[in-house]
Design a protein around this motif. Structure first.
Motif, mmCIF file in Angstrom:
data_model
loop_
_atom_site.group_PDB
_atom_site.id
_atom_site.type_symbol
_atom_site.label_atom_id
_atom_site.label_comp_id
_atom_site.label_asym_id
_atom_site.label_seq_id
_atom_site.Cartn_x
_atom_site.Cartn_y
_atom_site.Cartn_z
ATOM 1 N N GLY A 2 -18.192 -1.701 4.718
ATOM 2 C CA GLY A 2 -17.891 -0.426 4.096
ATOM 3 C C GLY A 2 -17.369 0.627 5.054
ATOM 4 O O GLY A 2 -16.827 1.651 4.601
ATOM 5 N N ARG A 25 -6.622 -1.158 1.323
ATOM 6 C CA ARG A 25 -7.709 -0.912 2.286
ATOM 7 C C ARG A 25 -7.180 -0.730 3.710
ATOM 8 O O ARG A 25 -7.741 0.029 4.493
ATOM 9 N N ASN A 47 -10.035 0.214 6.415
ATOM 10 C CA ASN A 47 -11.074 0.931 5.685
ATOM 11 C C ASN A 47 -11.810 -0.011 4.743
ATOM 12 O O ASN A 47 -11.336 -1.111 4.449
ATOM 13 N N SER A 48 -12.972 0.426 4.293
ATOM 14 C CA SER A 48 -13.777 -0.354 3.333
ATOM 15 C C SER A 48 -13.905 -1.801 3.787
ATOM 16 O O SER A 48 -13.651 -2.737 3.016
#
Lengths: 111, 121
Positions: B15, B69, B86-87
């Motif tokens: 995350g 992402r 990201n994520s």
């Protein structure tokens, strides 16, 4: 599961020739003459060996050659040498939505 | 001599975000498209995405597995390509390679040594 299918392993004795196949579909290998092959020794970065199906970059031995028939590309290594023992990956352009697909890799063992 | 040096890898929790850098030398960086390719431990190669040169709009393309992402950018004044992730998911764990795409040929003609990204709690 990789987009292109390669045999998991091949082997050959020094001096012999081997061929590694790379099977795709009519959306990638079959549609474009844009298959490249990469050699990867353990713990090292991949190295370009063949591009655009059959062309060799400067410095790559002429023992390495590439070809294509239909949806299958092939890498042939002649006069096998101990230093050829490595993993080999094929890669094909697959159009302007998917772009690049790789094979799962083939481990070459020189007996 | 063409050199590509990745940096920024490490351990990150699921995350969270991480940014990788690829510092290039030995060629006119701005003339070339740059790609990122990853390799999960013990697995094969997977194309992640690329950024075109400014001459071709500097636009980007991504694999379906990372689209939305990951973001690739470039700073031609510093000869650096970036991969913003990201994520992050556990399945993003891999060695990430920076590669140069051929100028007039279709291939990944030079590769960096790679940087390991481990996504784990």
């Amino acid at each position: 599961q990789s987009a292109l299918t390669q045999p998991a392993s091949v082997s050959g004795s020094p001096g012999q020739s081997i061929t590694i196949s790379c099977t795709g579909t009519s959306s990638d290998v079959g549609s474009y003459n844009l298959v490249s092959w990469y050699q990867q020794h353990p713990g090292k970065a991949p190295k370009l060996m063949i591009y655009e199906g059959s062309k060799r970059p400067s410095g790559v031995s002429n023992r390495f050659s590439g070809s294509k028939s239909g949806n299958t590309a092939s890498l042939t290594i002649s006069g096998l040498q101990a230093e050829d023992e490595a993993d080999y990956y094929c890669c094909s352009y697959a159009g302007s939505s998917t772009y690049w697909v790789f094979g799962g890799g083939t481990k070459l063992t020189v007996l | 001599e063409v050199q590509l040096v990745e940096s920024g890898g490490g351990l990150v929790q699921p995350g969270r975000s991480l940014r990788l850098s690829c510092t290039a030398s030995g060629f006119t960086f701005g003339d070339y498209a740059m790609s990122w390719v990853r390799q999960a431990p013990g697995k094969g190669l997977e194309w992640v995405g690329f950024i075109r040169s400014k001459a071709y709009g500097g636009t980007t393309e991504y694999a379906a597995s990372v689209k939305g992402r990951f973001t690739i950018s470039r700073d031609d004044s510093k000869s650096i390509a970036y991969l913003q992730m990201n994520s992050l998911k556990t399945e993003d764990t891999a060695v990430y390679y920076c590669t140069r795409e051929g100028l007039v040929t279709v291939n990944f003609d030079y590769w960096g040594q790679g940087t390991l990204v481990t996504v784990s709690s």
